[in-house]
Write a protein that holds these residues in place. Structure first.
Motif, mmCIF file in Angstrom:
data_model
loop_
_atom_site.group_PDB
_atom_site.id
_atom_site.type_symbol
_atom_site.label_atom_id
_atom_site.label_comp_id
_atom_site.label_asym_id
_atom_site.label_seq_id
_atom_site.Cartn_x
_atom_site.Cartn_y
_atom_site.Cartn_z
ATOM 1 N N ARG A 324 0.227 7.078 -39.818
ATOM 2 C CA ARG A 324 1.322 7.813 -40.463
ATOM 3 C C ARG A 324 1.472 7.473 -41.942
ATOM 4 N NH1 ARG A 324 4.756 6.434 -35.246
ATOM 5 N NH2 ARG A 324 4.052 8.129 -33.896
ATOM 6 N N ASN A 325 1.330 6.185 -42.277
ATOM 7 C CA ASN A 325 1.500 5.815 -43.684
ATOM 8 C C ASN A 325 0.480 6.533 -44.561
ATOM 9 O OD1 ASN A 325 3.644 4.091 -43.157
ATOM 10 N ND2 ASN A 325 2.352 2.276 -42.971
ATOM 11 N N ALA A 326 -0.765 6.613 -44.092
ATOM 12 C CA ALA A 326 -1.795 7.306 -44.871
ATOM 13 C C ALA A 326 -1.471 8.784 -45.003
ATOM 14 C CB ALA A 326 -3.161 7.121 -44.206
ATOM 15 N N ALA A 345 4.460 20.371 -44.436
ATOM 16 C CA ALA A 345 4.006 20.466 -43.046
ATOM 17 C C ALA A 345 3.526 19.109 -42.542
ATOM 18 C CB ALA A 345 2.890 21.502 -42.935
ATOM 19 N N MET A 346 2.882 18.348 -43.418
ATOM 20 C CA MET A 346 2.407 17.017 -43.041
ATOM 21 C C MET A 346 3.583 16.124 -42.664
ATOM 22 S SD MET A 346 -0.243 14.868 -42.828
ATOM 23 C CE MET A 346 -1.592 15.214 -43.983
ATOM 24 N N VAL A 347 4.602 16.077 -43.522
ATOM 25 C CA VAL A 347 5.761 15.225 -43.262
ATOM 26 C C VAL A 347 6.509 15.698 -42.023
ATOM 27 C CG1 VAL A 347 7.985 14.444 -44.139
ATOM 28 C CG2 VAL A 347 6.005 14.516 -45.659
ATOM 29 N N ASP A 348 6.710 17.018 -41.894
ATOM 30 C CA ASP A 348 7.418 17.542 -40.720
ATOM 31 C C ASP A 348 6.676 17.188 -39.437
ATOM 32 O OD1 ASP A 348 9.364 18.572 -42.330
ATOM 33 O OD2 ASP A 348 8.596 20.630 -42.310
ATOM 34 N N GLY A 349 5.349 17.228 -39.491
ATOM 35 C CA GLY A 349 4.555 16.898 -38.319
ATOM 36 C C GLY A 349 4.717 15.446 -37.910
ATOM 37 N N ILE A 350 4.757 14.559 -38.906
ATOM 38 C CA ILE A 350 4.931 13.139 -38.600
ATOM 39 C C ILE A 350 6.306 12.887 -37.997
ATOM 40 C CG2 ILE A 350 5.029 10.820 -39.573
ATOM 41 C CD1 ILE A 350 3.133 11.833 -41.791
ATOM 42 N N LEU A 351 7.338 13.475 -38.595
ATOM 43 C CA LEU A 351 8.688 13.283 -38.073
ATOM 44 C C LEU A 351 8.814 13.813 -36.651
ATOM 45 C CD1 LEU A 351 10.842 14.179 -41.213
ATOM 46 C CD2 LEU A 351 10.049 11.945 -40.441
ATOM 47 N N ALA A 352 8.148 14.925 -36.369
ATOM 48 C CA ALA A 352 8.180 15.487 -35.019
ATOM 49 C C ALA A 352 7.472 14.555 -34.033
ATOM 50 C CB ALA A 352 7.528 16.860 -35.007
ATOM 51 N N GLU A 353 6.392 13.934 -34.474
ATOM 52 C CA GLU A 353 5.648 13.012 -33.607
ATOM 53 C C GLU A 353 6.516 11.870 -33.108
ATOM 54 O OE1 GLU A 353 2.206 11.407 -35.426
ATOM 55 O OE2 GLU A 353 1.271 13.359 -35.761
ATOM 56 N N GLY A 355 9.673 11.947 -32.837
ATOM 57 C CA GLY A 355 10.859 12.455 -32.170
ATOM 58 C C GLY A 355 12.112 12.415 -32.997
ATOM 59 N N ILE A 356 11.979 12.438 -34.308
ATOM 60 C CA ILE A 356 13.170 12.327 -35.135
ATOM 61 C C ILE A 356 14.090 13.530 -34.960
ATOM 62 C CG2 ILE A 356 13.963 12.431 -37.531
ATOM 63 C CD1 ILE A 356 11.890 10.405 -38.236
ATOM 64 N N ALA A 357 13.521 14.711 -34.787
ATOM 65 C CA ALA A 357 14.349 15.908 -34.697
ATOM 66 C C ALA A 357 15.320 15.827 -33.526
ATOM 67 C CB ALA A 357 13.460 17.134 -34.558
ATOM 68 N N ALA A 358 14.891 15.160 -32.461
ATOM 69 C CA ALA A 358 15.726 15.087 -31.266
ATOM 70 C C ALA A 358 16.296 13.695 -31.031
ATOM 71 C CB ALA A 358 14.910 15.501 -30.040
ATOM 72 N N SER A 359 16.112 12.810 -31.978
ATOM 73 C CA SER A 359 16.433 11.410 -31.726
ATOM 74 C C SER A 359 17.863 11.042 -32.018
ATOM 75 C CB SER A 359 15.530 10.521 -32.585
ATOM 76 O OG SER A 359 15.912 10.663 -33.941
ATOM 77 N N GLY A 360 18.536 11.836 -32.837
ATOM 78 C CA GLY A 360 19.873 11.465 -33.232
ATOM 79 C C GLY A 360 19.911 10.426 -34.330
ATOM 80 N N ARG A 361 18.804 10.222 -35.037
ATOM 81 C CA ARG A 361 18.839 9.297 -36.172
ATOM 82 C C ARG A 361 19.818 9.844 -37.210
ATOM 83 N NH1 ARG A 361 13.012 6.980 -38.178
ATOM 84 N NH2 ARG A 361 12.284 6.131 -36.213
ATOM 85 N N PRO A 362 20.520 8.980 -37.915
ATOM 86 C CA PRO A 362 21.464 9.455 -38.928
ATOM 87 C C PRO A 362 20.769 10.333 -39.960
ATOM 88 C CG PRO A 362 21.775 7.123 -38.504
ATOM 89 C CD PRO A 362 20.536 7.526 -37.773
ATOM 90 N N THR A 363 21.432 11.408 -40.310
ATOM 91 C CA THR A 363 20.820 12.347 -41.259
ATOM 92 C C THR A 363 20.615 11.701 -42.621
ATOM 93 O OG1 THR A 363 23.029 13.179 -41.804
ATOM 94 C CG2 THR A 363 21.790 14.360 -40.108
ATOM 95 N N GLU A 364 21.465 10.727 -42.970
ATOM 96 C CA GLU A 364 21.301 10.068 -44.267
ATOM 97 C C GLU A 364 19.954 9.368 -44.343
ATOM 98 O OE1 GLU A 364 23.206 6.421 -46.912
ATOM 99 O OE2 GLU A 364 24.106 6.974 -44.985
ATOM 100 N N ILE A 366 17.205 10.175 -42.734
ATOM 101 C CA ILE A 366 16.150 11.174 -42.848
ATOM 102 C C ILE A 366 16.099 11.726 -44.268
ATOM 103 C CG2 ILE A 366 15.276 13.358 -41.958
ATOM 104 C CD1 ILE A 366 15.263 10.952 -40.037
ATOM 105 N N ALA A 367 17.272 11.977 -44.851
ATOM 106 C CA ALA A 367 17.297 12.504 -46.215
ATOM 107 C C ALA A 367 16.677 11.523 -47.192
ATOM 108 C CB ALA A 367 18.741 12.824 -46.614
#
Length: 379
Positions: A324-326, A345-353, A355-364, A366-367
């Motif tokens: 992911r870091n690379a 698309a690269m970043v969105d794909g990593i975040l989806a991997e 599970g951030i979209a469904a994880s409930g991590r604080p939006t701050e 992620i921003a």
């Protein structure tokens, strides 16, 4: 007047009474006063200190004070004298394991392994040896047999929870942790497992609560320090996470994940020098771990040093194509080349991997993460 106070008084009046001194040491250890017990041992006549009774208690004092190296000599002397009772062998194996001598601990326990269930203290220690060997399946078999025969043994349930967590069997780990904590609310292995399970499901509050409870009794526990730091990262508090992760890196200098979490806490604070230093420390521990190379590449990319970043990405991808870091670094390289859509698309794909979209991590959090990936707030 309680027994301990009486024994202290009697010892002051008759310090040459060997049995009385032994009774005082035992009472002090039972009361958790290991330092005072050690002073009594140290103040005893030299002739006593080579007797089996004093050798055993010298070992116990050292173990109670977490001075595992000091426990080895008196306990080994007892074994050399032919005294291989269960308590002696258990304490010696424990000291060996805690000192990093896994081979020695396994050898000391060898004759007791067939009696692991009948003597659960030996079975537990043998399971810990197997855990260090990463023989998780074998350790679980022993622990399940122990809890079947001794269902009220909280330590066995706690260790089972931790090993099931590392085996990624979240359901079994949660069940075992629940049993352990019902029996003993501060059982350390169960708290470590509960915290780790919280991190696995991105429940920052549950993870932080479990790890900080563990730190109350084990303030130098590397796993708890790292876990509490990672939980704070999940909550978006990178500033609060850094001191915990720095302490964890000192406690576990070979643990790559702790160095990476520390690097990310620094990245999110815009401290690129510290982030690079943490990723470099991870490389010192293991030169062949792709994520560490990717982390260094990411720091170069955030700095705008794209030639160095491209080289680092190539090395990282060769070691781990899915690192992911690379890929974060690659997204910044693409941004620099005007390839915005591919970068996003690269970043969105990593975040989806993860599970951030469904994880409930604080939006701050992620921003801030996405802002850093876009090179904002560079330092």
């Amino acid at each position: 007047m309680d027994r301990l106070t009486q024994l202290r008084g009697f010892h002051l009046q008759d310090p040459g009474n060997e049995q009385l001194t032994i009774d005082l040491i035992d009472a002090l250890l039972a009361a958790g006063l290991a330092d005072e017990a050690q002073r009594v041992v140290d103040g005893s006549p030299d002739a006593w200190l080579v007797s089996p009774e004093f050798l055993f208690r010298a070992g116990r004092c050292a173990l109670a004070r977490a001075d595992y190296a000091a426990a080895l000599d008196p306990l080994r002397m007892m074994v050399n004298l032919g005294i291989e009772e269960p308590g002696v062998c258990h304490d010696l194996a424990y000291a060996q394991l805690a000192s990093g001598d896994v081979d020695g601990a396994e050898k000391t326990l060898a004759n007791w392994v067939p009696r692991s269930v009948a003597m659960p203290s030996m079975g537990l220690l043998h399971s810990r040896v197997l855990y260090h060997r990463r023989r998780y399946d074998d350790a679980v078999l022993i622990l399940r047999a122990i809890v079947e025969e001794h269902p009220d043994l909280g330590e066995a349930w706690g260790l089972l929870a931790m090993i099931e967590t590392d085996r990624a069997d979240a359901e079994a780990a949660a069940f075992a942790a629940g049993r352990a904590l019902a029996l003993s609310p501060n059982q350390p292995d169960a708290l470590a497992a509960s915290g780790t399970l919280g991190l696995m499901r991105f429940d920052a509050e549950a993870a932080y609560t479990a790890f900080t409870r563990l730190l109350l009794t084990q303030p130098h526990n590397g796993r708890a320090l790292a876990g509490a730091g990672e939980a704070m990262l999940l909550k978006g508090d990178s500033q609060g996470a850094r001191p915990l992760l720095q302490k964890a890196s000192l406690a576990m200098p070979e643990h790559l994940g702790t160095w990476h979490a520390l690097a990310w806490s620094a990245l999110l604070e815009g401290d690129l020098a510290s982030a690079q230093a943490a990723f470099t420390s991870a490389l010192v521990a293991d030169r062949n771990f792709g994520e560490s190379h990717g982390g260094v590449a990411l720091v170069h990319a955030v700095r705008g040093e794209f030639d160095e970043a491209r080289q680092g990405v190539r090395v990282a991808m060769r070691l781990d194509a899915g690192g992911r870091n690379a890929r974060y670094a690659q997204s910044l390289i693409w941004r620099s080349e005007g390839r915005e859509r591919e970068a996003e698309a690269m970043v969105d794909g990593i975040l989806a991997e993860v599970g951030i979209a469904a994880s409930g991590r604080p939006t701050e959090f992620i921003a801030r993460l996405q802002a850093r990936m876009a090179g904002q707030g560079d330092a």
